[in-house]
Design an enzyme around this catalytic site. Structure first.
Site, PDB file in Angstrom:
ATOM      1  N   ASP A  75      49.469  77.675  29.903  1.00  0.00           N
ATOM      2  CA  ASP A  75      50.454  78.296  29.015  1.00  0.00           C
ATOM      3  C   ASP A  75      51.107  77.226  28.141  1.00  0.00           C
ATOM      4  O   ASP A  75      51.128  76.039  28.499  1.00  0.00           O
ATOM      5  CB  ASP A  75      51.510  79.089  29.805  1.00  0.00           C
ATOM      6  CG  ASP A  75      52.354  78.239  30.739  1.00  0.00           C
ATOM      7  OD1 ASP A  75      51.798  77.315  31.362  1.00  0.00           O
ATOM      8  OD2 ASP A  75      53.574  78.470  30.837  1.00  0.00           O
ATOM      9  N   GLU A 141      54.176  77.714  33.598  1.00  0.00           N
ATOM     10  CA  GLU A 141      54.848  76.435  33.792  1.00  0.00           C
ATOM     11  C   GLU A 141      55.971  76.281  32.779  1.00  0.00           C
ATOM     12  O   GLU A 141      57.054  75.803  33.100  1.00  0.00           O
ATOM     13  CB  GLU A 141      53.860  75.280  33.639  1.00  0.00           C
ATOM     14  CG  GLU A 141      54.321  73.978  34.296  1.00  0.00           C
ATOM     15  CD  GLU A 141      55.169  73.106  33.385  1.00  0.00           C
ATOM     16  OE1 GLU A 141      55.809  72.177  33.888  1.00  0.00           O
ATOM     17  OE2 GLU A 141      55.205  73.343  32.156  1.00  0.00           O
TER      18      GLU A 141
HETATM   19 ZN   LIG Z   1      53.385  70.718  30.591  1.00  0.00          ZN
END
Ligand SMILES: [Zn+2]
Length: 397
Positions: A75, A141
């Protein structure tokens, strides 16, 4: 077989618009590449009330130990206005030897290098590692980090996965590839300091109790004295106020309450409990008596409280040893540079991984991460692939 090319893998990944929590095709692409190399691939979607569902991937080849985990995230943060990029943020364009795109360094580029190095290693070793290699790749994340690594690691542990070591590919190099390896990260704790007073007319302060005075006094006390002097591996901890919130639109009104938000980045001198106790002790000492203040109208003690927010970002440090020596040795051999061992910067998913196995972090150079025109020199992708390839050779020697 042609040599696996980290640049073409990186371009594939960069063309997937995988802004958290959208998968964008990035994990499907990785699943296809790893599946073709005989990895057993699991695609996991995790949910939590109040958050978006997030897709994740776990792929492993081999059943024996040792088991080296490559961790990362596909992501990315949003690109902002695409018109101010010199190359479209999801184009994967290369110009003058530089690859452009959101995620180029954070961290699709490093994932591409790990995949290319692993495929090369497998080809050179009859398609099987002398142990196990896995990819633990999250899509959460850059977001809340709730439906990503914590759940993926727990899921893996529940099905009996045991990891020997992990390499996380965050872009921790400061200026050039090979200058930094991160062996730890500071913890992070948020809080809100709330001071309660008594509302009243600004012309009659003796009838009121202005919480702004108390807030300033407590803030000053908390900012004045460092939380510690630093430790063997970490810089001093730091408390930083980020917002003062009173929200009083009336010019002739003393407000009834004043708040200030703060964040603490803390080192291994503390745990959550001792850190909170230290801050509260200092606030209490400062709150006790107003007599020192000449301008004080009411000599009342400050009525205060701290609302601590839940935190899942504890401090950690991976002690140097055989594993870190092998990683650093590979680095030196592949790049000719000796990296600095660091614990600086923000938090990463290493804070979750450290509960399962020792983890070190290194990937690309972080200069353009989260910025417009995020980019990576193609030569860095080739060089980082060589480092990971060297590590695999040494790790399974
Ligand atoms: Zn990162």
């Amino acid at each position: 077989m042609t040599k696996p090319d980290p640049i073409s893998i990186a371009r594939h990944l960069l063309r997937c618009p995988s802004v958290t929590p959208v998968e964008g095709g990035a994990l499907s692409y990785l699943a296809a590449v790893l599946g073709a190399a005989s990895f057993t691939v699991h695609r996991m979607t995790f949910s939590e009330p109040g958050t978006a569902d997030v897709e994740n991937l776990y792929a492993r080849i081999g059943t024996a130990m040792p088991h080296l985990m490559f961790a990362g995230h596909t992501d990315v943060v949003p690109p902002g206005d695409p018109k101010i990029w010199s190359h479209a943020p999801f184009s994967g364009d290369i110009a003058d030897g530089v690859l452009f795109g959101r995620g180029a360094v954070d961290m699709k580029g490093a994932i591409a290098c790990k995949i290319a190095a692993t495929l090369e290693y497998l080809t050179a070793n009859g398609g099987k590692p002398k142990g196990s290699i896995s990819f633990l790749i999250t899509g959460d994340e850059e977001g809340a980090a709730i439906n990503g690594s914590p759940k993926l690691l727990k899921w893996a542990a529940e099905r009996g996965e045991k990891f020997s070591h992990c390499i996380l590919g965050e872009p921790g190099n400061v200026a050039e590839l090979g200058d930094t390896i991160k062996l730890g990260r500071r913890g992070s704790q948020n809080g809100v300091l709330v001071v309660t007073g008594k509302q009243g007319h600004v012309a009659y302060p003796q009838r009121a109790d202005n919480p702004v005075r108390g807030l300033v006094k407590l803030m000053t006390a908390l900012m004045d004295e460092p939380l510690d002097k630093g430790s063997d591996h970490f810089d001093p901890s730091n408390l930083e106020f980020t917002s003062i919130d009173i929200g009083n639109p009336t010019v002739n009104l003393i407000p009834g309450e004043a708040r200030a938000r703060f964040n603490i980045r803390f080192n291994d001198c503390h745990d959550y409990a001792s850190l909170k106790a230290l801050v509260e002790k200092r606030a209490a000492a400062a709150a006790g008596d107003h007599s020192a203040s000449k301008t004080r109208v009411n000599a009342l003690p400050v009525r205060w409280a701290i609302n601590w927010e839940p935190s899942n970002a504890d401090v950690f440090y991976t002690e140097p040893g055989e594993f870190t020596d092998r990683v650093i040795g590979s680095f030196v051999e592949a790049t000719g540079k000796k990296p600095k061992l660091s614990t600086s910067g923000g938090t990463s998913d290493a804070r979750f991984i450290k509960d399962y196995c020792p983890v070190v972090e290194f990937g690309l150079v972080g200069t353009t991460m989260h910025a417009v025109d995020e980019r990576v020199p193609v030569a860095d992708l080739t060089a980082l692939t060589a480092v990971y390839r060297k590590i695999l050779a040494k790790y399974f020697a």
